[in-house]
Motif scaffolding. Structure first.
Motif, PDB file in Angstrom:
ATOM      1  N   THR A 113     -66.649  22.047  36.071  1.00 45.84           N
ATOM      2  CA  THR A 113     -67.366  22.931  35.150  1.00 45.84           C
ATOM      3  C   THR A 113     -67.095  24.405  35.414  1.00 45.84           C
ATOM      4  OG1 THR A 113     -69.349  22.830  36.546  1.00 45.84           O
ATOM      5  CG2 THR A 113     -69.185  21.248  34.734  1.00 45.84           C
ATOM      6  N   ALA A 114     -66.709  24.742  36.639  1.00 42.26           N
ATOM      7  CA  ALA A 114     -66.402  26.141  36.937  1.00 42.26           C
ATOM      8  C   ALA A 114     -65.235  26.652  36.103  1.00 42.26           C
ATOM      9  CB  ALA A 114     -66.097  26.303  38.424  1.00 42.26           C
ATOM     10  N   HIS A 115     -64.349  25.737  35.708  1.00 43.39           N
ATOM     11  CA  HIS A 115     -63.139  26.139  34.978  1.00 43.39           C
ATOM     12  C   HIS A 115     -63.094  25.598  33.553  1.00 43.39           C
ATOM     13  CE1 HIS A 115     -61.448  27.737  38.692  1.00 43.39           C
ATOM     14  NE2 HIS A 115     -61.810  26.627  39.290  1.00 43.39           N
ATOM     15  N   TRP A 116     -64.130  24.841  33.149  1.00 43.05           N
ATOM     16  CA  TRP A 116     -64.139  24.290  31.798  1.00 43.05           C
ATOM     17  C   TRP A 116     -64.505  25.402  30.810  1.00 43.05           C
ATOM     18  CZ3 TRP A 116     -62.263  19.757  30.315  1.00 43.05           C
ATOM     19  CH2 TRP A 116     -62.539  19.285  29.030  1.00 43.05           C
ATOM     20  N   PRO A 117     -63.701  25.608  29.770  1.00 40.72           N
ATOM     21  CA  PRO A 117     -63.978  26.710  28.847  1.00 40.72           C
ATOM     22  C   PRO A 117     -65.230  26.453  28.001  1.00 40.72           C
ATOM     23  CG  PRO A 117     -62.186  25.362  28.014  1.00 40.72           C
ATOM     24  CD  PRO A 117     -62.499  24.842  29.388  1.00 40.72           C
ATOM     25  N   GLU A 118     -65.839  27.551  27.544  1.00 40.01           N
ATOM     26  CA  GLU A 118     -66.998  27.419  26.670  1.00 40.01           C
ATOM     27  C   GLU A 118     -66.604  26.716  25.371  1.00 40.01           C
ATOM     28  OE1 GLU A 118     -70.037  27.970  27.359  1.00 40.01           O
ATOM     29  OE2 GLU A 118     -69.723  28.907  29.316  1.00 40.01           O
ATOM     30  N   ARG A 119     -65.418  27.004  24.883  1.00 35.47           N
ATOM     31  CA  ARG A 119     -64.883  26.341  23.686  1.00 35.47           C
ATOM     32  C   ARG A 119     -63.630  25.582  24.091  1.00 35.47           C
ATOM     33  NH1 ARG A 119     -65.149  26.852  18.075  1.00 35.47           N
ATOM     34  NH2 ARG A 119     -63.224  26.346  16.964  1.00 35.47           N
ATOM     35  N   ALA A 120     -63.745  24.272  24.203  1.00 28.01           N
ATOM     36  CA  ALA A 120     -62.634  23.446  24.666  1.00 28.01           C
ATOM     37  C   ALA A 120     -61.692  23.143  23.508  1.00 28.01           C
ATOM     38  CB  ALA A 120     -63.155  22.144  25.262  1.00 28.01           C
ATOM     39  N   GLU A 121     -60.447  23.573  23.661  1.00 30.30           N
ATOM     40  CA  GLU A 121     -59.438  23.310  22.635  1.00 30.30           C
ATOM     41  C   GLU A 121     -58.057  23.468  23.258  1.00 30.30           C
ATOM     42  OE1 GLU A 121     -60.098  26.165  19.567  1.00 30.30           O
ATOM     43  OE2 GLU A 121     -59.716  27.891  20.841  1.00 30.30           O
ATOM     44  N   GLY A 122     -57.044  22.969  22.558  1.00 30.58           N
ATOM     45  CA  GLY A 122     -55.683  23.092  23.062  1.00 30.58           C
ATOM     46  C   GLY A 122     -55.475  22.268  24.317  1.00 30.58           C
ATOM     47  N   VAL A 123     -54.795  22.836  25.282  1.00 26.53           N
ATOM     48  CA  VAL A 123     -54.525  22.175  26.557  1.00 26.53           C
ATOM     49  C   VAL A 123     -55.288  22.910  27.657  1.00 26.53           C
ATOM     50  CG1 VAL A 123     -52.767  21.488  28.229  1.00 26.53           C
ATOM     51  CG2 VAL A 123     -52.244  21.425  25.779  1.00 26.53           C
ATOM     52  N   ILE A 124     -56.126  22.181  28.355  1.00 25.66           N
ATOM     53  CA  ILE A 124     -56.925  22.737  29.444  1.00 25.66           C
ATOM     54  C   ILE A 124     -56.315  22.263  30.755  1.00 25.66           C
ATOM     55  CG2 ILE A 124     -59.207  22.800  30.516  1.00 25.66           C
ATOM     56  CD1 ILE A 124     -60.296  21.985  27.682  1.00 25.66           C
ATOM     57  N   THR A 125     -55.962  23.192  31.634  1.00 27.58           N
ATOM     58  CA  THR A 125     -55.379  22.853  32.925  1.00 27.58           C
ATOM     59  C   THR A 125     -56.263  23.421  34.020  1.00 27.58           C
ATOM     60  OG1 THR A 125     -53.138  22.889  32.016  1.00 27.58           O
ATOM     61  CG2 THR A 125     -53.345  23.012  34.397  1.00 27.58           C
TER      62      THR A 125
END
Length: 228
Positions: A113-125
């Protein structure tokens, strides 16, 4: 993805009319259906890189429990790459609320959760630590997987129930999973529907029925033959 809550902290998908994990214990379910069925503990001992693919990232529970187990078993030269395909990613607050149910994965939840974006889209690494990388591809699984050159050593097939989300278990997608599985690579899934088993077999996997989790009669596991 719109969700509601049963028993205070068990998420339910309004779109697919299905829960994200077993009422008995989602964390234990991950161990039985994915970690144990893929024999990850013994396979990690070989060291080097290991790639897991997942259909349906959902709450992130499978990643967090895998990460927890990985940290206790990995050799010094091991590196885990965990790639998940998720068309309807959850928000950070929902993920944090859901995963807080299990204090056993508090450190792993924090890393996610520290690195999960507020708006999840595209590619998350997310580099969870120097030996562990999470990649979540927020897109249609078949299109995204077909476009990748990667092959995976183990698969978690964890879409919503086949009766509710048949596209996630289609023959085309199972074939794409097979094509992106290393020879000798494996899969595990809670699903046991006949058409899922047939689609996996038609794709080229050897498939076996195994006892399911928490009283569920059956689940499926299998592998890509080493010579194919």
């Amino acid at each position: 993805m719109a969700i509601t809550w049963d028993d205070g902290d068990r998420p339910f998908s309004e779109a697919f009319q299905d829960h994200y994990f077993s009422k008995a214990d989602g964390r234990a379910e991950c161990g039985h259906v994915f970690i144990d069925a893929n024999r990850l503990g013994e396979r990690w001992q070989a060291g080097g890189p290991f790639r897991i693919g997942e259909l349906g990232f959902g709450t992130g529970l499978n990643f967090c429990e895998t990460f927890r187990r990985w940290k206790t078993l990995r050799p010094p030269d091991g590196h885990l790459s965990f790639t998940a395909f998720e068309l309807f990613p959850l928000g950070k607050a929902d993920i944090d609320r859901i995963l807080s149910h299990w204090p056993e994965i508090a450190a792993e939840r924090a890393a996610l959760t520290a690195h999960w974006p507020e708006r999840a889209e595209g590619v998350i690494t997310i580099d969870a630590d120097p030996q562990t990388r999470l990649t979540v591809i927020c897109a249609d699984a078949l299109k995204a997987l077909t476009a990748l050159p990667d092959r995976y050593d183990a698969w978690y097939l964890d879409g919503f129930a086949p009766s509710r989300n048949p596209d996630m278990w289609s023959q085309d997608l199972m074939r794409a999973v097979f094509d992106h599985t290393a020879p000798g690579g494996t899969f595990g899934t809670y699903a046991a529907a006949g058409f899922v088993r047939r689609n996996l077999q038609a794709a080229g996997f050897t498939v076996e029925r195994r006892p399911g989790f928490a009283g569920k009669r059956e689940m499926l596991a299998g592998s890509r033959p080493a010579g194919r």
